[in-house]
Write a protein that holds these residues in place. Structure first.
Motif, PDB file in Angstrom:
ATOM      1  N   ARG A 120     -25.455   6.893  15.630  1.00 28.05           N
ATOM      2  CA  ARG A 120     -25.108   7.386  14.399  1.00 28.05           C
ATOM      3  C   ARG A 120     -23.492   7.182  14.029  1.00 28.05           C
ATOM      4  O   ARG A 120     -23.028   6.677  13.084  1.00 28.05           O
ATOM      5  CB  ARG A 120     -25.282   8.863  14.180  1.00 28.05           C
ATOM      6  CG  ARG A 120     -25.048   9.464  12.742  1.00 28.05           C
ATOM      7  CD  ARG A 120     -24.953  10.982  12.715  1.00 28.05           C
ATOM      8  NE  ARG A 120     -24.092  11.532  13.362  1.00 28.05           N
ATOM      9  CZ  ARG A 120     -23.927  12.824  13.396  1.00 28.05           C
ATOM     10  NH1 ARG A 120     -24.759  13.711  12.744  1.00 28.05           N
ATOM     11  NH2 ARG A 120     -22.978  13.280  14.294  1.00 28.05           N
ATOM     12  N   ASP A 121     -22.598   7.602  15.113  1.00 26.83           N
ATOM     13  CA  ASP A 121     -21.302   7.455  14.771  1.00 26.83           C
ATOM     14  C   ASP A 121     -20.643   5.934  14.916  1.00 26.83           C
ATOM     15  O   ASP A 121     -19.712   5.662  14.363  1.00 26.83           O
ATOM     16  CB  ASP A 121     -20.429   8.190  15.920  1.00 26.83           C
ATOM     17  CG  ASP A 121     -20.520   9.787  15.880  1.00 26.83           C
ATOM     18  OD1 ASP A 121     -20.742  10.162  14.752  1.00 26.83           O
ATOM     19  OD2 ASP A 121     -20.548  10.495  16.748  1.00 26.83           O
ATOM     20  N   CYS A 122     -21.669   5.124  15.635  1.00 31.39           N
ATOM     21  CA  CYS A 122     -21.094   3.781  15.509  1.00 31.39           C
ATOM     22  C   CYS A 122     -21.645   3.103  14.233  1.00 31.39           C
ATOM     23  O   CYS A 122     -20.470   2.159  13.864  1.00 31.39           O
ATOM     24  CB  CYS A 122     -21.959   2.921  16.703  1.00 31.39           C
ATOM     25  SG  CYS A 122     -21.391   3.009  18.459  1.00 31.39           S
ATOM     26  N   ARG A 123     -22.519   3.655  13.755  1.00 32.98           N
ATOM     27  CA  ARG A 123     -22.953   3.207  12.403  1.00 32.98           C
ATOM     28  C   ARG A 123     -22.005   3.551  11.550  1.00 32.98           C
ATOM     29  O   ARG A 123     -21.706   3.044  10.335  1.00 32.98           O
ATOM     30  CB  ARG A 123     -24.396   3.633  12.001  1.00 32.98           C
ATOM     31  CG  ARG A 123     -24.961   3.262  10.504  1.00 32.98           C
ATOM     32  CD  ARG A 123     -25.349   1.583  10.792  1.00 32.98           C
ATOM     33  NE  ARG A 123     -24.133   0.922   9.973  1.00 32.98           N
ATOM     34  CZ  ARG A 123     -24.493  -0.382   9.996  1.00 32.98           C
ATOM     35  NH1 ARG A 123     -25.243  -0.946  10.789  1.00 32.98           N
ATOM     36  NH2 ARG A 123     -23.377  -0.836   9.290  1.00 32.98           N
ATOM     37  N   ARG A 124     -21.367   5.004  11.345  1.00 39.37           N
ATOM     38  CA  ARG A 124     -20.473   5.352  10.516  1.00 39.37           C
ATOM     39  C   ARG A 124     -19.003   4.453  10.568  1.00 39.37           C
ATOM     40  O   ARG A 124     -18.524   4.468   9.708  1.00 39.37           O
ATOM     41  CB  ARG A 124     -20.127   6.852  11.083  1.00 39.37           C
ATOM     42  CG  ARG A 124     -21.227   7.712  10.485  1.00 39.37           C
ATOM     43  CD  ARG A 124     -20.687   9.035  11.026  1.00 39.37           C
ATOM     44  NE  ARG A 124     -21.798  10.302  10.588  1.00 39.37           N
ATOM     45  CZ  ARG A 124     -21.327  11.521  10.891  1.00 39.37           C
ATOM     46  NH1 ARG A 124     -20.357  11.940  11.672  1.00 39.37           N
ATOM     47  NH2 ARG A 124     -22.127  12.478  10.215  1.00 39.37           N
ATOM     48  N   MET A 172     -13.886   6.444  18.151  1.00 35.86           N
ATOM     49  CA  MET A 172     -14.180   5.788  16.978  1.00 35.86           C
ATOM     50  C   MET A 172     -13.057   4.386  16.990  1.00 35.86           C
ATOM     51  O   MET A 172     -13.363   3.236  16.757  1.00 35.86           O
ATOM     52  CB  MET A 172     -14.230   6.186  15.792  1.00 35.86           C
ATOM     53  CG  MET A 172     -15.649   7.235  15.774  1.00 35.86           C
ATOM     54  SD  MET A 172     -15.563   8.270  14.397  1.00 35.86           S
ATOM     55  CE  MET A 172     -17.350   8.565  13.819  1.00 35.86           C
ATOM     56  N   ASP A 173     -11.926   4.798  17.311  1.00 33.36           N
ATOM     57  CA  ASP A 173     -10.856   3.743  17.298  1.00 33.36           C
ATOM     58  C   ASP A 173     -11.067   2.681  18.114  1.00 33.36           C
ATOM     59  O   ASP A 173     -10.775   1.625  18.043  1.00 33.36           O
ATOM     60  CB  ASP A 173      -9.281   4.353  17.539  1.00 33.36           C
ATOM     61  CG  ASP A 173      -8.346   3.453  17.545  1.00 33.36           C
ATOM     62  OD1 ASP A 173      -8.054   2.718  16.449  1.00 33.36           O
ATOM     63  OD2 ASP A 173      -8.100   3.123  18.632  1.00 33.36           O
ATOM     64  N   ASP A 174     -11.391   3.075  19.393  1.00 32.31           N
ATOM     65  CA  ASP A 174     -11.980   2.151  20.465  1.00 32.31           C
ATOM     66  C   ASP A 174     -12.909   1.074  19.769  1.00 32.31           C
ATOM     67  O   ASP A 174     -12.888  -0.060  20.274  1.00 32.31           O
ATOM     68  CB  ASP A 174     -12.068   2.860  21.860  1.00 32.31           C
ATOM     69  CG  ASP A 174     -11.110   3.385  22.373  1.00 32.31           C
ATOM     70  OD1 ASP A 174      -9.996   2.922  22.231  1.00 32.31           O
ATOM     71  OD2 ASP A 174     -11.096   4.369  23.266  1.00 32.31           O
ATOM     72  N   TYR A 175     -13.978   1.625  19.141  1.00 31.16           N
ATOM     73  CA  TYR A 175     -14.956   0.769  18.821  1.00 31.16           C
ATOM     74  C   TYR A 175     -14.287  -0.114  17.728  1.00 31.16           C
ATOM     75  O   TYR A 175     -14.950  -1.198  17.437  1.00 31.16           O
ATOM     76  CB  TYR A 175     -16.089   1.754  18.273  1.00 31.16           C
ATOM     77  CG  TYR A 175     -17.284   1.071  17.871  1.00 31.16           C
ATOM     78  CD1 TYR A 175     -18.006   0.031  18.590  1.00 31.16           C
ATOM     79  CD2 TYR A 175     -17.829   1.167  16.621  1.00 31.16           C
ATOM     80  CE1 TYR A 175     -19.034  -0.637  18.446  1.00 31.16           C
ATOM     81  CE2 TYR A 175     -19.069   0.676  16.270  1.00 31.16           C
ATOM     82  CZ  TYR A 175     -19.767  -0.160  17.252  1.00 31.16           C
ATOM     83  OH  TYR A 175     -20.692  -0.921  16.935  1.00 31.16           O
ATOM     84  N   VAL A 176     -13.304   0.438  16.857  1.00 28.54           N
ATOM     85  CA  VAL A 176     -12.898  -0.566  15.970  1.00 28.54           C
ATOM     86  C   VAL A 176     -12.171  -1.571  16.676  1.00 28.54           C
ATOM     87  O   VAL A 176     -12.212  -2.646  16.162  1.00 28.54           O
ATOM     88  CB  VAL A 176     -11.847   0.129  14.877  1.00 28.54           C
ATOM     89  CG1 VAL A 176     -10.888  -0.674  14.070  1.00 28.54           C
ATOM     90  CG2 VAL A 176     -12.522   1.447  14.000  1.00 28.54           C
ATOM     91  N   LYS A 177     -11.295  -1.329  17.511  1.00 34.70           N
ATOM     92  CA  LYS A 177     -10.804  -2.302  18.305  1.00 34.70           C
ATOM     93  C   LYS A 177     -11.615  -3.447  18.913  1.00 34.70           C
ATOM     94  O   LYS A 177     -11.340  -4.376  19.151  1.00 34.70           O
ATOM     95  CB  LYS A 177      -9.881  -1.684  19.359  1.00 34.70           C
ATOM     96  CG  LYS A 177      -8.632  -1.208  18.701  1.00 34.70           C
ATOM     97  CD  LYS A 177      -7.538  -0.659  19.992  1.00 34.70           C
ATOM     98  CE  LYS A 177      -6.406  -0.207  19.380  1.00 34.70           C
ATOM     99  NZ  LYS A 177      -6.527   1.093  18.426  1.00 34.70           N
ATOM    100  N   PHE A 178     -12.868  -2.707  19.686  1.00 31.91           N
ATOM    101  CA  PHE A 178     -13.797  -3.703  20.021  1.00 31.91           C
ATOM    102  C   PHE A 178     -14.371  -4.616  19.002  1.00 31.91           C
ATOM    103  O   PHE A 178     -14.836  -5.654  19.286  1.00 31.91           O
ATOM    104  CB  PHE A 178     -15.012  -2.884  20.618  1.00 31.91           C
ATOM    105  CG  PHE A 178     -16.213  -3.660  21.351  1.00 31.91           C
ATOM    106  CD1 PHE A 178     -16.100  -4.348  22.326  1.00 31.91           C
ATOM    107  CD2 PHE A 178     -17.205  -3.900  20.499  1.00 31.91           C
ATOM    108  CE1 PHE A 178     -17.314  -4.970  22.888  1.00 31.91           C
ATOM    109  CE2 PHE A 178     -18.463  -4.522  20.807  1.00 31.91           C
ATOM    110  CZ  PHE A 178     -18.155  -5.049  22.376  1.00 31.91           C
ATOM    111  N   GLN A 179     -14.602  -3.981  17.782  1.00 31.55           N
ATOM    112  CA  GLN A 179     -15.039  -4.872  16.582  1.00 31.55           C
ATOM    113  C   GLN A 179     -14.093  -6.047  16.370  1.00 31.55           C
ATOM    114  O   GLN A 179     -14.471  -7.003  16.070  1.00 31.55           O
ATOM    115  CB  GLN A 179     -15.521  -3.894  15.223  1.00 31.55           C
ATOM    116  CG  GLN A 179     -16.569  -3.048  15.637  1.00 31.55           C
ATOM    117  CD  GLN A 179     -17.886  -3.880  15.498  1.00 31.55           C
ATOM    118  OE1 GLN A 179     -18.130  -4.748  14.584  1.00 31.55           O
ATOM    119  NE2 GLN A 179     -18.854  -3.318  16.375  1.00 31.55           N
ATOM    120  N   MET A 180     -13.052  -5.703  16.539  1.00 35.40           N
ATOM    121  CA  MET A 180     -11.944  -6.648  16.339  1.00 35.40           C
ATOM    122  C   MET A 180     -11.368  -7.481  17.330  1.00 35.40           C
ATOM    123  O   MET A 180     -10.324  -8.026  17.061  1.00 35.40           O
ATOM    124  CB  MET A 180     -10.751  -5.816  15.247  1.00 35.40           C
ATOM    125  CG  MET A 180     -10.998  -5.317  14.166  1.00 35.40           C
ATOM    126  SD  MET A 180      -9.729  -4.464  13.130  1.00 35.40           S
ATOM    127  CE  MET A 180     -10.543  -3.769  11.966  1.00 35.40           C
TER     128      MET A 180
END
Length: 258
Positions: A120-124, A172-180
């Motif tokens: 859910r948080d990844c989707r957010r 969540m920021d780490d996931y943003v960095k992973f996405q980018m």
């Protein structure tokens, strides 16, 4: 001192009394000491933000597999190994922990692991990034059309990152960095992150983003999805203002209007 009355079977009472006699204390003292042991830890390591808690127990099959992997790694490591995998003796120590069942040392197996960021948080995170992508495109489109929005409005509608001091937002920021990570995705948002101390908002932002996202969804849901063209996903200046207003908590919106 408080009094705690409990009822146990006669057999259990007799066994407790025998254990108390073996230690040379009264039954009350023995039971009180066991209760203190259960609720008052002598030492409790502090859990850092995001650290995965060590398991209280492991299945025998898991212990066997992990132990075997540690022993294999111990055999293949170079003699002068001294990196994250440690050396020969370190890997054998970890194998022994698992083989002996030293549960108090199981933290070795999860050291460096973080608690999961839920689906859910990844989707957010993805939804938030997508919303800011559309906001960015919309502001740019209005400027190209000769009807630019106010600079203050454009600024507050930029992605401001997450609060690194909050465990969830930091994850969540780490996931943003992973996405980018490859530099080819979410390119329109990368300059905004650079302008906000590398994505550190220094203030909790998730609740704000969720309010903005709720308003964004209401706007998009009101449109006829069957006839949406390439530019129909863009937002008008009025809709951008609506999302901007959603940033403010409902209890404080009357203050901003005064």
């Amino acid at each position: 001192m408080a009094v705690l009355n409990i009822r146990v079977d006669d057999r259990v009472r007799d066994q407790l009394r025998e254990l108390a006699d073996d230690e040379g204390v009264t039954l009350s003292e023995f039971v009180r000491d066991r209760l203190m042991e259960a609720v008052v830890p002598v030492f409790e390591a502090e859990e850092e933000h995001g650290d995965q808690a060590a398991p209280d127990s492991m299945r025998l099959a898991d212990r066997q597999v992990l132990s075997m992997l540690h022993r294999i790694l111990a055999r293949v490591l170079p003699e002068d190994a001294n990196d994250d995998d440690g050396d020969h003796e370190y890997q054998l120590m970890r194998a022994r922990i698992l083989e002996e069942g030293f549960t108090g040392e199981y933290w070795y197996e999860v050291a460096g692991f973080r608690t999961e960021l839920s689906k859910r948080d990844c989707r957010r995170v993805i939804d938030i990034l997508q919303m800011f992508r559309i906001l960015t495109y919309s502001v740019s489109h209005l400027e190209k059309e000769g009807t630019p929005v106010d600079e203050d409005l454009a600024r507050v509608l930029e992605f401001q990152g997450f609060d690194f001091n909050d465990s969830l937002e930091g994850h969540m920021d780490d996931y943003v960095k992973f996405q980018m990570r490859d530099g080819d995705r979410w390119t329109e948002l990368q300059p905004q992150i650079e302008r906000t101390d590398g994505g550190n908002s220094h203030f909790p932002m998730l609740e704000t983003y969720m309010r903005m996202l709720a308003e964004y969804r209401r706007i998009m849901d009101s449109r006829d999805r069957g006839s949406l063209g390439r530019h129909d996903y863009l937002l008008s200046a009025e809709e951008l203002q609506q999302i901007r207003d959603a940033r403010i908590h409902p209890s404080r919106r009357h203050e901003s209007q005064d």
